[in-house]
Scaffold this active site. Structure first.
Site, PDB file in Angstrom:
ATOM      1  N   GLY A 212     -23.445  -7.258 -16.703  1.00  0.00           N
ATOM      2  CA  GLY A 212     -23.660  -8.522 -17.491  1.00  0.00           C
ATOM      3  C   GLY A 212     -22.664  -9.678 -16.847  1.00  0.00           C
TER       4      GLY A 212
ATOM      5  N   GLY B 238     -25.937  -4.646 -13.454  1.00  0.00           N
ATOM      6  CA  GLY B 238     -26.033  -4.479 -14.822  1.00  0.00           C
ATOM      7  C   GLY B 238     -25.183  -4.638 -15.835  1.00  0.00           C
TER       8      GLY B 238
ATOM      9  N   SER C  46     -19.141  -7.159  -5.725  1.00  0.00           N
ATOM     10  CA  SER C  46     -17.896  -7.329  -4.895  1.00  0.00           C
ATOM     11  C   SER C  46     -17.161  -6.109  -5.084  1.00  0.00           C
ATOM     12  CB  SER C  46     -16.966  -8.472  -5.114  1.00  0.00           C
ATOM     13  OG  SER C  46     -16.748  -8.640  -6.453  1.00  0.00           O
TER      14      SER C  46
END
Length: 200
Positions: free
Chosen positions: A38, A36, A107
């Site tokens: 972006g 979330g 990641s």
């Protein structure tokens, strides 16, 4: 399984030659950040801009990879590490092909990101930290994942039940709660231009 009988096959066309005909320098733009934050939105917008500039790119995105290449992997810590390892190897191949590859993945673990960095030359890995506060990501929650994680329906969810190790020295650091997508794109494009990635 032993690799003793496997030998890397050298190509007659080099990475430099592949990049030269594309009039660019190949690299990995590695977008990391919370769910979330972006990452995918900005990576998509950067690729659109690079495409408009006539550059050769490919965008690797978390969900798309898990629907194909990494379809058999779950979300345990070990499987998430393997997920990033495979993505790193694919990104390395794109760099060898002379491409600018945009890899957008949470990641969360620093060690795994550093392993990907070491797969290519120092100048070929550009870490882009999409730094967005957890509360902002939760308020966005585009896929409803945070709500499920808070209910215990998704185990090992980054930011809730699994840690996110933020980069300390990312090449590009973007705070999406402070600037617009367009401004983020401009920051990344200017970084690439100033360092000669968009010319041969």
């Amino acid at each position: 399984m032993s690799n003793e009988n496997i030998v890397w096959h050298e190509h007659h066309v080099s990475k430099k030659q592949r990049a030269k005909i594309k009039e660019q320098k190949s690299c990995i733009l590695w977008f990391t950040g919370l769910s979330g934050s972006g990452k995918s939105t900005i990576a998509n917008a950067v690729e659109v801009k690079l495409n408009e500039m006539g550059k050769h790119t490919y965008l690797l995105d978390g969900d798309n990879i898990r629907l194909g290449l990494n379809a058999g992997l779950g979300f345990s810590e070990e499987e998430r590490v393997e997920n990033i390892r495979r993505i790193g190897e694919v990104s390395k191949l794109f760099v060898d092909a002379g491409m600018i590859v945009l890899s957008a993945f949470i990641s969360p673990f620093k060690q795994e990101r550093e392993k990907v960095r070491k797969l290519v030359k120092k100048s070929e890995f550009i870490e882009v930290f999409i730094d967005t506060p957890l509360e902002v990501c939760q308020s966005r929650d585009p896929k409803g994942l945070y709500k499920k994680a808070q209910k215990g329906e998704i185990p090992n969810f980054t930011g809730i039940s699994s840690p996110y190790e933020a980069p300390k020295k990312a090449e590009i650091h973007i705070k999406t709660d402070k600037i617009l997508v367009e401004e983020s794109v401009q920051i990344i494009i200017e970084y690439l231009q100033e360092r000669g990635y968009l010319e041969c």
